[in-house]
Write an enzyme that holds these catalytic residues in place. Structure first.
Site, PDB file in Angstrom:
ATOM      1  CG  ASP A   1      -2.281   0.601   0.952  1.00 55.92           C
ATOM      2  OD1 ASP A   1      -2.279   1.789   0.590  1.00 55.92           O
ATOM      3  OD2 ASP A   1      -3.316  -0.072   1.075  1.00 55.92           O
TER       4      ASP A   1
ATOM      5  CG  HIS B   1      -5.518   3.667   0.575  1.00 56.20           C
ATOM      6  ND1 HIS B   1      -4.911   2.434   0.419  1.00 56.20           N
ATOM      7  CD2 HIS B   1      -6.737   3.562   0.015  1.00 56.20           C
ATOM      8  CE1 HIS B   1      -5.742   1.623  -0.215  1.00 56.20           C
ATOM      9  NE2 HIS B   1      -6.857   2.279  -0.474  1.00 56.20           N
TER      10      HIS B   1
ATOM     11  CB  SER C   1      -9.334   0.121  -0.654  1.00 51.69           C
ATOM     12  OG  SER C   1      -8.544   0.290  -1.778  1.00 51.69           O
TER      13      SER C   1
END
Ligand SMILES: *[C@@H]1O[C@H](CO)[C@@H](O)[C@H](O)[C@H]1NC(C)=O
Ligand SMILES: *[C@@H]1O[C@H](CO)[C@@H](O)[C@H](O)[C@H]1NC(C)=O
Ligand SMILES: *[C@@H]1O[C@H](CO)[C@@H](O)[C@H](O)[C@H]1NC(C)=O
Ligand SMILES: *[C@@H]1O[C@H](CO)[C@@H](O)[C@H](O)[C@H]1NC(C)=O
Length: 776
Positions: free
Chosen positions: A149, A222, A566
């Protein structure tokens, strides 16, 4: 989400045109397996010799090498001209040569931002006593979950290592230091951290270090969010910035170890809200290391809705090698729904994860001047004083030069300050980002805004942390508000401030954005595999980012709410870590099988899970159904598959992936991969396939099959009874799928899929497999 994607595609499609044909680009040259015993140095020399064969000088060959994959994957990434690439691709030992795709990879996120909330949602949505599986698995103790990520915010309480044992001796990873990241940022929770940027820099040039950290640290949020969803510690009393609920946050496997592989980076020249970009050659290097480092589970919330063939797809190749080393790989299915065939990551050795809702909402009704109160959702902390305000439709207050079909969208610069000032503005979803529409209303002097769903969005409400008082309403209620605006002389409205409400029914339902099957690349494999919570998920956040990622937003939050596949993917990674802790010797296929065959089909009202518009959903939306980790821990039977089975599957679809492996002359059809679900496209007359189950339940057991065939299709399973005498015993059976007489003219239309299930049951375990059949 919607426009986010189209704008990214636009960007990525334009860029390659700017690169002239003679210019060198990064290509990945893939050989498959490492053959024989070679030292790392010998492998690199071997890669170098291939480069030398197409480059003029030693120096040229050296400088063009980007990565040499030496640990588990055999290949390299190098700057090549199209001609050099073509020459290499014709060499015998080479499996494939492919350009790292200029459109790269999007992180699968639909932006919805919040702070606060209770992670209860995850627990509740499972409809089961999750505590039990947490205890059974010791909370995933010592299983290592690797995250590909954009890094981590290591100071988050979700990653504290209080009470955790020292790093296991078997761990071979490292803590790579860099910008604002030193060895103290790793601990007994975050046991590894690395970053991969050579592919990014080959494309964009050196990283602009005001945009991102040249280190495993997350500047975006994220990566911190997905990492904490998979393995975050239990943290009590999450404080609520906007006055929303507070409570305990926890990841799926709170005592699992975390290894961070940063592969996604900020794109220069674009706002942070554009998200990050990840290059295949960087991801491949990360997976090569992760497997050798000793991760047990890989969580990859990255993909593209236009996947390439499996031997030219960096994630698919990397995942195949990971699976060979018994690493479970979970990937997001993508956010390109609700249209069919929009899946990413469809390889049958990956767990492909769809997204659905939880039973929690952030209620914020819109009250109209005529007394109507329409349900809405928000997580904005901004509130209106309680009274009615003038209400307008964006199209009524747009500048005159805005085309009519876009005037309701509140796109940047489209609203007239003169007309919108002091009003609540009704905007429609479609083009432009959701929070961006709020910004436009605020810029034009509006005091609040209502965001109406398009028909495609249906009932899916994404709660956003807007920068002004705002709420989001579904399609039907949006129509009601428009009717009221158009039929009233002086329309008015008020937005009730948001509050958290639990036990919402029905839940789960499928998120409209969740990508759907069938997979164009592997129509004989039913994908996605499973669904997990991905709508309005609370998890940890980077303090270097704001909850909206907008430059104008100066808020700093420790926890935030996001939506997307996600977010659902790390739920499955966390669940896989728990299963791995309970069953350390299970293969990745066994773990996937356990998750799929134990998944639930019903919502909390006892009826079939629906889509965002209330229609029954199907296995091309949710695979086996909604994940139930506690049931998956004791599935009764599993459908196992080995690396060899995947190679045979690839033979059957004509994809070369390993030059040391010779395909049989007459490979069995791809429907024969021992998968826990089945898909039969274009059925003519009948097809028979074989499946093998392994007993992992009671030693002596007898299973009976029951079938719910797709309409117009006959399904025969033989034998219908399976006896087992010991754990680990295998039994095979055949499934014959046949077009029923008159079936085609009945409910099974040409090319349209019908869905069904077959279930093996011993009275304790129900091992259910979904099926999808279309008639030629
Ligand atoms: C890492 O950085 C922190 C903060 O600057 C500092 O307190 C700590 O001593 C550093 N640790 C090491 C091992 O350099
Ligand atoms: C790096 O990014 C910052 C922030 O966007 C920008 O102001 C600066 O000009 C950039 N630097 C370079 C060298 O491009
Ligand atoms: C709006 O209409 C114009 C022409 O009337 C067309 O070119 C454009 O594609 C339309 N846009 C959308 C979003 O429908
Ligand atoms: C607006 O959205 C529609 C449908 O999503 C798309 O076809 C169109 O290209 C978009 N237009 C612009 C100007 O972004």
């Amino acid at each position: 989400m919607e426009n986010f994607h189209s704008s990214l595609f636009l960007l990525f499609l334009l860029l390659p045109l700017l690169v002239s044909c003679t210019e060198r680009q990064v290509y990945i040259v893939y050989f498959g397996e490492h053959s024989g015993e070679k030292t790392l140095q010998q492998i690199e020399e071997n890669h170098h010799s291939y480069l030398l064969s197409v480059k003029e000088t030693e120096e040229d060959a050296k400088s063009s090498l980007v990565y040499s994959y030496k640990r588990t994957i055999n290949g390299f990434a190098a700057l090549l001209s199209p001609r050099e690439a073509s020459t290499l691709s014709k060499m015998e030992e080479v499996v494939s040569v492919f350009r790292s795709h200029p459109r790269k990879y999007e992180i699968h996120t639909t932006r919805s931002w919040e702070f606060a909330g209770v992670e209860e949602a995850i627990k509740k949505s499972e409809n089961l006593k999750r505590e039990d599986i947490w205890l059974k698995s010791s909370y995933g103790k010592d299983v290592v979950v690797g995250l590909l990520d954009n890094g981590v915010w290591p100071e988050s309480k979700s990653f504290n290592d209080e009470g955790m044992a020292p790093v296991p001796k078997s761990w071979k990873g490292i803590c790579q230091t860099g910008d604002e990241f030193n060895s103290s940022n790793c601990n007994n929770k975050i046991i590894g951290a690395r970053y991969y940027i050579k592919g990014y820099e080959a494309y964009y040039g050196p990283l602009n270090r005001t945009l991102d950290y040249l280190s495993p640290r997350d500047k975006d949020g994220h990566g911190t969010h997905t990492s904490s969803t998979a393995t975050g510690r239990r943290v009590d009393d999450i404080s609520a910035l906007g006055g929303f609920a507070s409570g305990t946050a926890s990841g799926g496997a709170p005592l699992a170890r975390l290894a961070i592989y940063k592969v996604c980076w900020a794109v220069p020249g674009h706002g942070k809200e554009e998200g990050n970009t990840c290059f295949e050659e960087d991801m491949l290097a990360a997976i090569d290391d992760a497997v050798a480092d000793g991760v047990d589970v890989l969580s990859i919330s990255i993909g593209t809705s236009h996947p390439e063939p499996f031997n030219q797809d960096g994630i698919a190749i990397g995942a195949l090698h990971a699976v060979k080393h018994n690493v479970v790989v979970a990937c997001s299915a993508g956010n390109s729904g609700p249209a069919p065939s929009t899946l990413s990551n469809p390889a049958p050795w990956i767990i492909t994860v769809a997204a659905s809702s939880v039973d929690r909402i952030f209620s914020s009704p819109a009250v109209l001047g005529n007394g109507m109160k329409l349900p809405g959702q928000t997580v904005t902390p901004y509130k209106l004083r309680k009274k009615l305000y003038p209400l307008v439709y964006a199209g009524q207050v747009a500048n005159l030069d805005v085309p009519k079909n876009l005037s309701g969208q509140c796109l940047p610069g489209t609203l007239s300050s003169k007309k919108a000032n002091g009003k609540i503005v009704m905007c429609l979803r479609g083009n432009g980002t959701r929070v961006g529409k709020g910004m436009e209303v605020k810029r034009a002097g509006g005091i609040g805004f209502i965001l109406g769903n398009s028909l495609a969005n249906g009932d899916e409400l994404v709660a956003d942390a807007h920068i002004l008082p705002a709420t989001a309403v579904n399609y039907q209620n949006g129509l009601k508000i428009m009717d009221y605006i158009h039929s009233s002389k002086a329309p008015t409205a008020y937005i009730v401030p948001g509050r958290t409400v639990l036990d919402i029914k029905p839940a789960p339902f499928m998120a409209a954005f969740s990508s759907r099957g069938p997979s164009a690349l592997s129509p004989d494999i039913l994908k996605p595999d499973i669904t997990a919570p991905g709508l309005n998920i609370l998890a940890a956040w980077s303090e270097a980012s704001s909850p909206t990622k907008l430059d104008a937003d100066k808020r700093v939050v420790k926890y935030n709410i996001l939506s997307g596949t996600s977010m659902s993917c790390p739920h499955i990674s966390g669940a896989s870590a728990l299963l791995k802790a309970i069953h350390p010797h299970w293969s990745s296929a066994a773990i996937r099988s356990a998750l799929i065959t134990s998944a639930g089909l019903n919502n909390n009202q006892g009826s079939m899970i629906t889509d965002a518009s209330g229609n029954s959903a199907d296995p091309f939306q949710f695979g086996g159904g909604h994940f139930r980790p506690a049931k998956a821990a004791d599935p009764g039977l599993v459908y196992d598959a080995s690396y060899m089975d995947y190679l045979l599957y690839l033979c059957s679809i004509g994809v070369k992936i390993d030059t040391t492996f010779t395909c049989p002359k007459h490979p069995m059809g791809p429907v024969n991969l021992n998968y826990p679900s089945l898909a039969v496209p274009n059925l003519r007359d009948s097809v028979t396939m074989v499946r093998t189950v392994t007993n992992v339940g009671g030693s002596k057991s007898t299973y009976f099959v029951s079938v719910k065939p797709p309409l117009g299709i006959l399904v025969k399973i033989w034998p219908p009874i399976l006896h087992f005498n010991r754990v680990g015993e295998k039994r095979s059976f055949t499934i014959t799928v046949k077009v029923a007489v008159g079936g085609i003219t009945g409910s099974v239309e040409k090319q349209k899929y019908g869905f069904g299930w077959y279930t093996w049951s011993d009275g304790i375990h129900n091992v259910r497999s979904p099926m999808a059949v279309s008639v030629a």
